[in-house]
Motif scaffolding. Structure first.
Motif, PDB file in Angstrom:
ATOM      1  N   PHE A 290       0.838  -1.201   0.000  1.00 58.22           N
ATOM      2  CA  PHE A 290       0.000   0.000   0.000  1.00 58.22           C
ATOM      3  C   PHE A 290       0.872   1.249   0.000  1.00 58.22           C
ATOM      4  N   ALA A 291       1.942   1.229   0.812  1.00 61.25           N
ATOM      5  CA  ALA A 291       2.859   2.378   0.874  1.00 61.25           C
ATOM      6  C   ALA A 291       3.528   2.611  -0.476  1.00 61.25           C
ATOM      7  N   VAL A 292       3.947   1.536  -1.135  1.00 62.00           N
ATOM      8  CA  VAL A 292       4.561   1.664  -2.465  1.00 62.00           C
ATOM      9  C   VAL A 292       3.556   2.253  -3.442  1.00 62.00           C
ATOM     10  N   PHE A 293       2.337   1.744  -3.417  1.00 66.22           N
ATOM     11  CA  PHE A 293       1.310   2.264  -4.324  1.00 66.22           C
ATOM     12  C   PHE A 293       1.062   3.748  -4.072  1.00 66.22           C
ATOM     13  N   LYS A 294       0.866   4.093  -2.803  1.00 69.93           N
ATOM     14  CA  LYS A 294       0.529   5.476  -2.476  1.00 69.93           C
ATOM     15  C   LYS A 294       1.685   6.434  -2.785  1.00 69.93           C
ATOM     16  N   GLN A 295       2.896   6.073  -2.386  1.00 70.09           N
ATOM     17  CA  GLN A 295       4.014   7.014  -2.505  1.00 70.09           C
ATOM     18  C   GLN A 295       4.695   6.958  -3.869  1.00 70.09           C
ATOM     19  N   VAL A 296       4.994   5.759  -4.349  1.00 73.63           N
ATOM     20  CA  VAL A 296       5.767   5.641  -5.593  1.00 73.63           C
ATOM     21  C   VAL A 296       4.871   5.810  -6.819  1.00 73.63           C
ATOM     22  N   ILE A 297       3.720   5.169  -6.797  1.00 70.11           N
ATOM     23  CA  ILE A 297       2.845   5.200  -7.979  1.00 70.11           C
ATOM     24  C   ILE A 297       1.952   6.440  -7.983  1.00 70.11           C
ATOM     25  N   ALA A 298       1.263   6.699  -6.839  1.00 71.40           N
ATOM     26  CA  ALA A 298       0.332   7.836  -6.792  1.00 71.40           C
ATOM     27  C   ALA A 298       1.037   9.168  -6.498  1.00 71.40           C
ATOM     28  N   GLY A 299       2.276   9.105  -6.014  1.00 75.34           N
ATOM     29  CA  GLY A 299       3.029  10.326  -5.770  1.00 75.34           C
ATOM     30  C   GLY A 299       2.655  11.064  -4.494  1.00 75.34           C
ATOM     31  N   GLN A 300       1.933  10.412  -3.581  1.00 75.54           N
ATOM     32  CA  GLN A 300       1.552  11.032  -2.309  1.00 75.54           C
ATOM     33  C   GLN A 300       2.454  10.501  -1.201  1.00 75.54           C
ATOM     34  N   GLN A 301       2.865  11.406  -0.330  1.00 76.31           N
ATOM     35  CA  GLN A 301       3.739  11.030   0.790  1.00 76.31           C
ATOM     36  C   GLN A 301       3.031  10.003   1.677  1.00 76.31           C
ATOM     37  N   PHE A 302       3.744   8.961   2.098  1.00 79.30           N
ATOM     38  CA  PHE A 302       3.186   7.957   3.006  1.00 79.30           C
ATOM     39  C   PHE A 302       3.789   8.167   4.388  1.00 79.30           C
ATOM     40  N   GLY A 303       3.016   8.707   5.308  1.00 76.59           N
ATOM     41  CA  GLY A 303       3.457   8.935   6.684  1.00 76.59           C
ATOM     42  C   GLY A 303       4.028  10.324   6.891  1.00 76.59           C
ATOM     43  N   ASP A 304       4.309  10.652   8.180  1.00 75.09           N
ATOM     44  CA  ASP A 304       4.837  11.964   8.550  1.00 75.09           C
ATOM     45  C   ASP A 304       6.305  12.118   8.155  1.00 75.09           C
ATOM     46  N   LYS A 305       7.066  11.047   8.272  1.00 71.94           N
ATOM     47  CA  LYS A 305       8.486  11.058   7.915  1.00 71.94           C
ATOM     48  C   LYS A 305       8.726   9.916   6.933  1.00 71.94           C
ATOM     49  N   PRO A 306       8.372  10.124   5.680  1.00 72.40           N
ATOM     50  CA  PRO A 306       8.415   9.013   4.717  1.00 72.40           C
ATOM     51  C   PRO A 306       9.832   8.577   4.363  1.00 72.40           C
ATOM     52  N   MET A 307       9.938   7.295   4.018  1.00 72.19           N
ATOM     53  CA  MET A 307      11.181   6.740   3.477  1.00 72.19           C
ATOM     54  C   MET A 307      11.363   7.279   2.068  1.00 72.19           C
ATOM     55  N   SER A 308      12.560   7.146   1.568  1.00 72.19           N
ATOM     56  CA  SER A 308      12.768   7.446   0.158  1.00 72.19           C
ATOM     57  C   SER A 308      12.063   6.373  -0.660  1.00 72.19           C
ATOM     58  N   ASN A 309      11.776   6.681  -1.908  1.00 72.86           N
ATOM     59  CA  ASN A 309      11.120   5.695  -2.776  1.00 72.86           C
ATOM     60  C   ASN A 309      11.964   4.439  -2.922  1.00 72.86           C
ATOM     61  N   ILE A 310      13.273   4.603  -3.062  1.00 72.44           N
ATOM     62  CA  ILE A 310      14.171   3.447  -3.191  1.00 72.44           C
ATOM     63  C   ILE A 310      14.131   2.604  -1.914  1.00 72.44           C
ATOM     64  N   GLY A 311      14.219   3.264  -0.759  1.00 66.65           N
ATOM     65  CA  GLY A 311      14.164   2.552   0.524  1.00 66.65           C
ATOM     66  C   GLY A 311      12.863   1.795   0.696  1.00 66.65           C
ATOM     67  N   LEU A 312      11.771   2.417   0.295  1.00 67.95           N
ATOM     68  CA  LEU A 312      10.456   1.786   0.393  1.00 67.95           C
ATOM     69  C   LEU A 312      10.362   0.574  -0.528  1.00 67.95           C
ATOM     70  N   LEU A 313      10.855   0.700  -1.747  1.00 64.47           N
ATOM     71  CA  LEU A 313      10.838  -0.434  -2.682  1.00 64.47           C
ATOM     72  C   LEU A 313      11.710  -1.582  -2.185  1.00 64.47           C
ATOM     73  N   ILE A 314      12.884  -1.269  -1.641  1.00 59.79           N
ATOM     74  CA  ILE A 314      13.774  -2.308  -1.114  1.00 59.79           C
ATOM     75  C   ILE A 314      13.125  -3.015   0.073  1.00 59.79           C
ATOM     76  N   THR A 315      12.540  -2.240   0.986  1.00 59.46           N
ATOM     77  CA  THR A 315      11.892  -2.835   2.166  1.00 59.46           C
ATOM     78  C   THR A 315      10.705  -3.700   1.760  1.00 59.46           C
ATOM     79  N   ALA A 316       9.900  -3.226   0.821  1.00 56.92           N
ATOM     80  CA  ALA A 316       8.766  -4.018   0.341  1.00 56.92           C
ATOM     81  C   ALA A 316       9.263  -5.315  -0.308  1.00 56.92           C
ATOM     82  N   GLY A 317      10.329  -5.212  -1.096  1.00 59.30           N
ATOM     83  CA  GLY A 317      10.892  -6.410  -1.728  1.00 59.30           C
ATOM     84  C   GLY A 317      11.400  -7.406  -0.708  1.00 59.30           C
ATOM     85  N   LEU A 318      12.050  -6.911   0.350  1.00 60.65           N
ATOM     86  CA  LEU A 318      12.569  -7.805   1.394  1.00 60.65           C
ATOM     87  C   LEU A 318      11.440  -8.507   2.155  1.00 60.65           C
ATOM     88  N   THR A 319      10.347  -7.792   2.422  1.00 61.33           N
ATOM     89  CA  THR A 319       9.236  -8.445   3.127  1.00 61.33           C
ATOM     90  C   THR A 319       8.584  -9.514   2.252  1.00 61.33           C
TER      91      THR A 319
END
Length: 169
Positions: free
Chosen positions: A31-60
């Protein structure tokens, strides 16, 4: 047929709470990847970078795939016991009957005796355990005083096989 398989069992992690946690974490990161990377909206108050978010999602997702592939295979043959906890053991570990002083099925407490499920080391001389679910297992005690518990979801069938071949000790 000198070494035919007398007992076989394949177990996988099937605890509902484990899958609920893994699916929840995956769902959150996807959901965070969709919202932040695809939709372009910040996810959370202190969001990760897009790369960090993609890496974390991939690891999970990789962690979930790893759990899907975990399995405990147990075979009993006339010459001994064969056990593999895939993917940690690619080949079966072989335990000859001659190396055992005791072999019996017992009830145990996964958390109190071994700290949970998986490849575990027990507390206070309990030895090692290979288990993925339940609270029944094949207890092996070796001539060198080491111990190994192999979890089973077929305790009655396992006990019958051990009796039939004279290895219920």
């Amino acid at each position: 047929m000198a070494n035919e398989i007398l007992f076989t069992e394949r177990q996988r992690f099937k605890q509902w709470w484990l899958w609920l946690i893994l699916l929840g974490i995956n769902g959150l990161f996807l959901f965070a990847v969709f919202k932040q990377v695809i939709a372009g909206q910040q996810f959370g108050d202190k969001p990760m970078s897009n790369i960090g978010l993609l890496i974390t999602a991939g690891l999970t997702i990789l962690l979930t795939i790893l759990f899907l592939n975990f399995r405990l295979d147990t075979l009993i043959k006339k010459d001994g016991i064969y056990v593999r906890f895939f993917p940690f053991h690619l080949k079966f570990n072989y335990y000859a009957w001659e190396k055992l002083t005791k072999s019996f099925v017992r009830q145990y407490s996964p958390i109190a005796e071994y700290g949970g499920w998986g490849l575990r080391y027990g507390f206070l001389g309990k030895g090692k355990a290979f288990n993925v679910s339940g609270d029944k297992g094949l207890q092996l005690e070796f001539t060198d005083n080491k111990k190994l518990l192999i979890g089973t979801n077929k305790p009655e069938e396992l006990t019958e096989v051990l009796k039939r071949i004279g290895q219920l000790k």
